[in-house]
Motif scaffolding. Structure first.
Motif, PDB file in Angstrom:
ATOM      1  N   PHE A 287       0.505  -1.524  -0.211  1.00  0.00           N
ATOM      2  CA  PHE A 287      -0.155  -0.004  -0.268  1.00  0.00           C
ATOM      3  C   PHE A 287       0.924   1.304   0.073  1.00  0.00           C
ATOM      4  CE2 PHE A 287      -2.589   3.686   1.964  1.00  0.00           C
ATOM      5  CZ  PHE A 287      -3.701   3.365   0.839  1.00  0.00           C
ATOM      6  N   GLY A 288       0.422   1.999  -0.839  1.00  0.00           N
ATOM      7  CA  GLY A 288       0.985   3.436  -0.801  1.00  0.00           C
ATOM      8  C   GLY A 288       1.783   3.172  -2.073  1.00  0.00           C
ATOM      9  N   GLU A 289       2.245   2.207  -2.606  1.00  0.00           N
ATOM     10  CA  GLU A 289       3.161   2.552  -3.501  1.00  0.00           C
ATOM     11  C   GLU A 289       2.575   3.002  -5.442  1.00  0.00           C
ATOM     12  OE1 GLU A 289       5.352  -1.135  -4.116  1.00  0.00           O
ATOM     13  OE2 GLU A 289       6.070  -1.213  -2.217  1.00  0.00           O
ATOM     14  N   SER A 290       0.953   2.611  -5.484  1.00  0.00           N
ATOM     15  CA  SER A 290       0.578   3.198  -6.591  1.00  0.00           C
ATOM     16  C   SER A 290      -0.380   4.800  -6.470  1.00  0.00           C
ATOM     17  CB  SER A 290      -0.806   2.425  -6.679  1.00  0.00           C
ATOM     18  OG  SER A 290      -1.422   2.641  -7.451  1.00  0.00           O
ATOM     19  N   LYS A 291       0.050   5.331  -7.399  1.00  0.00           N
ATOM     20  CA  LYS A 291      -1.355   6.681  -7.245  1.00  0.00           C
ATOM     21  C   LYS A 291      -2.345   7.079  -6.664  1.00  0.00           C
ATOM     22  CE  LYS A 291      -1.924   6.633 -11.914  1.00  0.00           C
ATOM     23  NZ  LYS A 291      -3.949   6.611 -11.935  1.00  0.00           N
ATOM     24  N   ASP A 292      -2.786   5.252  -7.051  1.00  0.00           N
ATOM     25  CA  ASP A 292      -4.157   5.157  -6.920  1.00  0.00           C
ATOM     26  C   ASP A 292      -4.461   4.569  -5.319  1.00  0.00           C
ATOM     27  OD1 ASP A 292      -5.523   5.827  -9.573  1.00  0.00           O
ATOM     28  OD2 ASP A 292      -4.345   3.947 -10.001  1.00  0.00           O
ATOM     29  N   ASP A 293      -2.926   4.748  -4.365  1.00  0.00           N
ATOM     30  CA  ASP A 293      -3.639   4.224  -3.400  1.00  0.00           C
ATOM     31  C   ASP A 293      -3.877   5.941  -2.046  1.00  0.00           C
ATOM     32  OD1 ASP A 293      -3.151   0.985  -3.237  1.00  0.00           O
ATOM     33  OD2 ASP A 293      -0.775   1.926  -2.888  1.00  0.00           O
ATOM     34  N   TRP A 294      -5.318   5.705  -1.705  1.00  0.00           N
ATOM     35  CA  TRP A 294      -5.383   6.700  -0.523  1.00  0.00           C
ATOM     36  C   TRP A 294      -6.313   6.404   0.524  1.00  0.00           C
ATOM     37  CZ3 TRP A 294      -4.220  11.598  -2.548  1.00  0.00           C
ATOM     38  CH2 TRP A 294      -3.483  11.552  -3.971  1.00  0.00           C
ATOM     39  N   GLY A 295      -5.478   6.937   1.578  1.00  0.00           N
ATOM     40  CA  GLY A 295      -6.420   5.897   2.963  1.00  0.00           C
ATOM     41  C   GLY A 295      -6.468   7.504   3.787  1.00  0.00           C
ATOM     42  N   LEU A 296      -7.531   7.473   4.527  1.00  0.00           N
ATOM     43  CA  LEU A 296      -7.707   7.853   5.816  1.00  0.00           C
ATOM     44  C   LEU A 296      -7.720   6.842   7.642  1.00  0.00           C
ATOM     45  CD1 LEU A 296     -10.504  10.299   4.849  1.00  0.00           C
ATOM     46  CD2 LEU A 296      -8.219  10.628   4.563  1.00  0.00           C
ATOM     47  N   VAL A 297      -7.404   7.694   8.365  1.00  0.00           N
ATOM     48  CA  VAL A 297      -7.576   7.508   9.312  1.00  0.00           C
ATOM     49  C   VAL A 297      -8.057   7.888  10.038  1.00  0.00           C
ATOM     50  CG1 VAL A 297      -5.241   5.480   9.393  1.00  0.00           C
ATOM     51  CG2 VAL A 297      -5.374   7.912  10.757  1.00  0.00           C
TER      52      VAL A 297
ATOM     53  N   TYR B 266     -12.664  -8.125  -4.157  1.00  0.00           N
ATOM     54  CA  TYR B 266     -14.670  -8.126  -4.261  1.00  0.00           C
ATOM     55  C   TYR B 266     -15.498  -7.104  -5.151  1.00  0.00           C
ATOM     56  CZ  TYR B 266     -12.915 -11.890  -1.743  1.00  0.00           C
ATOM     57  OH  TYR B 266     -12.333 -13.227  -0.975  1.00  0.00           O
ATOM     58  N   GLY B 267     -14.643  -6.058  -4.580  1.00  0.00           N
ATOM     59  CA  GLY B 267     -15.687  -5.129  -5.489  1.00  0.00           C
ATOM     60  C   GLY B 267     -15.681  -3.973  -6.251  1.00  0.00           C
ATOM     61  N   TYR B 268     -14.342  -5.409  -7.230  1.00  0.00           N
ATOM     62  CA  TYR B 268     -14.075  -4.495  -8.716  1.00  0.00           C
ATOM     63  C   TYR B 268     -14.971  -4.030  -9.571  1.00  0.00           C
ATOM     64  CZ  TYR B 268     -10.835  -4.876 -12.855  1.00  0.00           C
ATOM     65  OH  TYR B 268     -10.603  -4.276 -14.187  1.00  0.00           O
ATOM     66  N   ILE B 269     -14.727  -2.769 -10.341  1.00  0.00           N
ATOM     67  CA  ILE B 269     -15.355  -2.597 -11.427  1.00  0.00           C
ATOM     68  C   ILE B 269     -14.412  -2.737 -12.709  1.00  0.00           C
ATOM     69  CG2 ILE B 269     -16.974  -1.292 -12.494  1.00  0.00           C
ATOM     70  CD1 ILE B 269     -18.461  -2.646  -9.898  1.00  0.00           C
ATOM     71  N   ASP B 270     -13.718  -1.973 -12.487  1.00  0.00           N
ATOM     72  CA  ASP B 270     -12.742  -1.478 -13.187  1.00  0.00           C
ATOM     73  C   ASP B 270     -11.474  -0.930 -13.425  1.00  0.00           C
ATOM     74  OD1 ASP B 270     -13.089   1.271 -13.536  1.00  0.00           O
ATOM     75  OD2 ASP B 270     -14.694   0.892 -14.843  1.00  0.00           O
ATOM     76  N   ASP B 271     -10.521  -1.309 -14.395  1.00  0.00           N
ATOM     77  CA  ASP B 271      -9.032  -0.858 -13.750  1.00  0.00           C
ATOM     78  C   ASP B 271      -9.116   0.753 -13.435  1.00  0.00           C
ATOM     79  OD1 ASP B 271      -8.417  -2.841 -13.922  1.00  0.00           O
ATOM     80  OD2 ASP B 271      -7.556  -3.016 -15.908  1.00  0.00           O
TER      81      ASP B 271
END
Length: 157
Positions: free
Chosen positions: A50-60, A79-84
């Protein structure tokens, strides 16, 4: 209850393992799985590197300086995959902090963050028996697919 929602810091990424385990829905009367279940490939996709992709976002979310919940997204074939182009979402809050509106606040915050970064939608998977399914619908997620046990939901930003 006083709490603070903020972006997850790099040194906190390993805590996503704990929250991934906490995110596993266990119906009343059922024995929780062993913690080692999160090492399975279908669950590791949520946290591995986690954190290595530009599409990794997180909040705590913090209460009294302690991280008690997390919400994170990444583009992954889970499990929740829709598309890329559509990030999949995971959310988890320690049990004793549920029922205070914190989960809803975390969801609204991550949706705002994703919209500000140009995403058009986000997806998730939730078991039909999970009380959180109602929260997701109330926030504005729509059921786009389902099977016997779970819904695949999308929120259009």
């Amino acid at each position: 209850m006083n709490y603070t929602i903020r972006e997850i810091q790099k040194q906190e990424y390993p805590s996503l393992d704990n929250f991934l385990y906490e995110a596993i829905f266990v119906p009343d009367g059922i024995e929780p799985p062993p913690k080692t279940i999160i090492t399975s490939p279908e669950l590791q996709v949520y946290v591995e590197r986690f954190g290595e992709s530009k599409d990794d976002w997180g909040l705590v979310v913090e209460v009294d300086g302690k991280i008690v919940g997390a919400v994170w997204v990444r583009i992954m074939n889970a499990y929740g995959y829709i598309d890329d182009e559509t990030p999949s979402l995971a959310i988890s809050l320690y049990k004793e902090y549920r029922g205070f509106g914190i989960g809803t606040a975390m969801m609204k915050e991550i949706l705002t963050l994703l919209k500000s970064h140009g995403y058009s939608r986000v997806s998730l998977s939730v078991q039909k028996a999970n009380y959180a399914a109602k929260m997701f619908l109330k926030i504005g997620f729509e059921i786009v697919r389902e099977n016997e046990e779970e819904y695949i939901m999308v929120y259009y930003l």
